[in-house]
Structure formats: C-alpha cells, structure tokens
Design a protein around this motif. Structure first.
Motif, PDB file in Angstrom:
ATOM      1  N   SER A 127     -29.170  58.046 -26.861  1.00  0.00           N
ATOM      2  CA  SER A 127     -28.811  59.394 -27.303  1.00  0.00           C
ATOM      3  C   SER A 127     -27.514  59.892 -26.669  1.00  0.00           C
ATOM      4  N   ASP A 128     -27.021  59.196 -25.638  1.00  0.00           N
ATOM      5  CA  ASP A 128     -25.751  59.574 -25.006  1.00  0.00           C
ATOM      6  C   ASP A 128     -24.549  59.273 -25.908  1.00  0.00           C
ATOM      7  N   LEU A 129     -24.725  58.352 -26.864  1.00  0.00           N
ATOM      8  CA  LEU A 129     -23.620  57.974 -27.763  1.00  0.00           C
ATOM      9  C   LEU A 129     -23.587  58.934 -28.963  1.00  0.00           C
ATOM     10  N   ARG A 130     -23.323  60.192 -28.653  1.00  0.00           N
ATOM     11  CA  ARG A 130     -23.406  61.251 -29.665  1.00  0.00           C
ATOM     12  C   ARG A 130     -22.408  61.051 -30.803  1.00  0.00           C
ATOM     13  N   HIS A 131     -21.221  60.568 -30.497  1.00  0.00           N
ATOM     14  CA  HIS A 131     -20.175  60.403 -31.514  1.00  0.00           C
ATOM     15  C   HIS A 131     -20.456  59.233 -32.460  1.00  0.00           C
ATOM     16  N   LEU A 132     -21.429  58.372 -32.104  1.00  0.00           N
ATOM     17  CA  LEU A 132     -21.760  57.212 -32.936  1.00  0.00           C
ATOM     18  C   LEU A 132     -23.119  57.352 -33.625  1.00  0.00           C
ATOM     19  N   ARG A 133     -23.733  58.506 -33.493  1.00  0.00           N
ATOM     20  CA  ARG A 133     -25.095  58.694 -34.000  1.00  0.00           C
ATOM     21  C   ARG A 133     -25.192  58.405 -35.506  1.00  0.00           C
ATOM     22  N   ALA A 134     -26.231  57.620 -35.871  1.00  0.00           N
ATOM     23  CA  ALA A 134     -26.478  57.291 -37.274  1.00  0.00           C
ATOM     24  C   ALA A 134     -27.864  57.743 -37.720  1.00  0.00           C
ATOM     25  N   VAL A 135     -28.727  58.094 -36.740  1.00  0.00           N
ATOM     26  CA  VAL A 135     -30.088  58.565 -37.034  1.00  0.00           C
ATOM     27  C   VAL A 135     -30.271  59.919 -36.353  1.00  0.00           C
ATOM     28  N   THR A 136     -30.639  60.943 -37.125  1.00  0.00           N
ATOM     29  CA  THR A 136     -30.815  62.275 -36.543  1.00  0.00           C
ATOM     30  C   THR A 136     -32.173  62.397 -35.866  1.00  0.00           C
ATOM     31  N   PRO A 137     -32.297  63.326 -34.913  1.00  0.00           N
ATOM     32  CA  PRO A 137     -33.599  63.557 -34.281  1.00  0.00           C
ATOM     33  C   PRO A 137     -34.658  63.960 -35.310  1.00  0.00           C
ATOM     34  N   GLU A 138     -34.223  64.684 -36.347  1.00  0.00           N
ATOM     35  CA  GLU A 138     -35.158  65.123 -37.391  1.00  0.00           C
ATOM     36  C   GLU A 138     -35.744  63.927 -38.149  1.00  0.00           C
ATOM     37  N   GLU A 139     -34.925  62.907 -38.407  1.00  0.00           N
ATOM     38  CA  GLU A 139     -35.410  61.697 -39.082  1.00  0.00           C
ATOM     39  C   GLU A 139     -36.474  61.005 -38.231  1.00  0.00           C
ATOM     40  N   GLY A 140     -36.195  60.903 -36.925  1.00  0.00           N
ATOM     41  CA  GLY A 140     -37.153  60.275 -36.016  1.00  0.00           C
ATOM     42  C   GLY A 140     -38.454  61.053 -35.949  1.00  0.00           C
ATOM     43  N   GLN A 141     -38.345  62.377 -35.841  1.00  0.00           N
ATOM     44  CA  GLN A 141     -39.534  63.229 -35.750  1.00  0.00           C
ATOM     45  C   GLN A 141     -40.361  63.143 -37.023  1.00  0.00           C
ATOM     46  N   GLU A 142     -39.686  63.123 -38.174  1.00  0.00           N
ATOM     47  CA  GLU A 142     -40.390  63.051 -39.456  1.00  0.00           C
ATOM     48  C   GLU A 142     -41.176  61.750 -39.583  1.00  0.00           C
ATOM     49  N   LEU A 143     -40.548  60.630 -39.206  1.00  0.00           N
ATOM     50  CA  LEU A 143     -41.230  59.340 -39.267  1.00  0.00           C
ATOM     51  C   LEU A 143     -42.423  59.309 -38.311  1.00  0.00           C
ATOM     52  N   ALA A 144     -42.221  59.835 -37.115  1.00  0.00           N
ATOM     53  CA  ALA A 144     -43.300  59.856 -36.121  1.00  0.00           C
ATOM     54  C   ALA A 144     -44.490  60.670 -36.617  1.00  0.00           C
ATOM     55  N   GLU A 145     -44.228  61.818 -37.213  1.00  0.00           N
ATOM     56  CA  GLU A 145     -45.310  62.667 -37.718  1.00  0.00           C
ATOM     57  C   GLU A 145     -46.040  61.980 -38.868  1.00  0.00           C
ATOM     58  N   ARG A 146     -45.277  61.300 -39.708  1.00  0.00           N
ATOM     59  CA  ARG A 146     -45.885  60.623 -40.857  1.00  0.00           C
ATOM     60  C   ARG A 146     -46.808  59.483 -40.422  1.00  0.00           C
TER      61      ARG A 146
END
Length: 215
Positions: A127-146
């Motif tokens: 998560s420190d590589l903010r300028h290279l991010r390709a997956v948002t926290p929302e995408e991760g949270q959505e998958l985890a909840e599903r």
C-alpha cells in the motif's frame, strides 16, 4: 507476567500465507516474526515457516506461519501444507491487478484443502506504492465481503497494518477455539449423571476420544 520458555504456550496455531509470487508474502512474514524487511528477497522455493508468540487475553498463543511458494511449479508440494491450518492470509499486490484477479482461484484451492472453519484474511500488500496502485481498497473490501473474509491493506516496507493483520487472524482463531472449549465443557457438565445413575464405560471412553476441540 512470569518468564515463559519458547516451548511454553497455551495454544499452537498453524497459519498459511498464500497468493501469487512476488506479492510480498515472505516480507510480511519476516516483518511480523522478526521485524525485518528485505528489498532483494528471493522468491520462496517450496515452503518455509517462522514462529512468533503473542498474548491474547491471558493466554500465550504460538503462531506457526507457513510461507508457501506462489509459482505454479510448486503447487503440488504446497497443497499438503494446507492441512491442519486454522488461519490464512491471502495476499495480493495492490499495484498488480492480475494478482487480485487470481485471489478467487487461491481461495478455491484453500477451501478444497483446509478446514471449513479456517479464518481467512484478504490482504492487499504494498500500500506504500500509492502512485502505482491498480486495485482500490473498495475493490478489496467488496471481494472480502462477498466471500466472507476479513480484509486489510498492508505495507511490509513501512510496517503498516502487518502486526494488526496477523494478530486479528490469530485472535479470531482463539475466539473460535475458546467458544468450542466452552461449549464442550457445558455439554460435559450437562451430561454428569445423577445419583445412582448407571454409567456406560464404553460411552465415556468414546467421549474422551472424540471430545477434542481442535479447529
């Protein structure tokens, strides 16, 4: 708290780190167990493990965390290491979307080879590589909840949320084990025979053999 030796613990929990090669599993493990990080760490070959003990409530829990190789050619030897695992951190790299896309395949494999009650946390690492991010926290949270998983983003480099992620998994495992032990104790108390009641020795023996509260 009195001094306790390396072999003195209340619970021993086995956990696994899974996910594609290069997502940072080894550095997450070394950060949690030794507070170390290596920029030039090599890909894990086969399986390695490290241990660390933590305190939960008044219990000392020893975590034995297995770091599994992400490369396909090692899949045959690592599947056996899921057995006995009560916790898992499924790791992807927030800068490489393909590692996130492969999460469901890893999850399917994990569920095929492990106990149905295994505690699983989805971890978006780097998560420190903010300028290279390709997956948002929302995408991760959505998958985890599903999928019914816990979720957290981490940075092994900056030591962000690494301790928290491992401890949350271990704490949830402890809660499950404690609940089972409590239920087993209540069931045993309810089964105490009344005065003059006949006890079948074979039934008592069978109860002892099957009364283990392992996860």
């Amino acid at each position: 708290m009195a001094f306790r030796s390396e072999d003195d613990y209340d619970y021993l929990f086995k956990g696994v780190l899974i996910g594609d090669s290069g997502v940072g599993k080894s550095n997450l493990l070394s950060r949690f167990t030794r507070n170390e990080f290596s920029l030039d760490s090599k890909s894990t070959i086969g399986v390695e493990f490290a241990t660390r003990s933590i305190q939960v409530d008044d219990k000392l829990i020893k975590a034995q965390i297995w770091d599994t190789a992400g490369q396909e050619r090692y899949r045959a030897i690592t599947s056996a290491y899921y057995r006995g695992a009560v916790g898992a951190l499924l790791v992807y790299d927030v800068t490489r979307h393909v590692t996130f896309e492969n999460v469901e395949r890893w999850l399917k494999e994990l569920r095929e080879h492990s106990d149905s009650n295994i505690v699983v946390m989805l971890v978006g690492n780097k998560s420190d590589l903010r300028h290279l991010r390709a997956v948002t926290p929302e995408e991760g949270q959505e998958l985890a909840e599903r999928e019914g998983l816990y979720f957290m983003e981490t940075s092994a480099l900056e030591s962000t949320n690494v301790e928290t992620a491992f401890k949350q998994v271990l704490t949830q495992i402890y809660k499950i084990v404690s609940k089972r032990a409590l239920e087993a104790g209540e069931a045993a108390a309810a089964a105490v025979p009344g005065k003059g009641q006949t006890i079948n020795v074979d039934e008592v023996t069978a109860t002892k053999k099957t009364g283990c509260c392992s996860v």
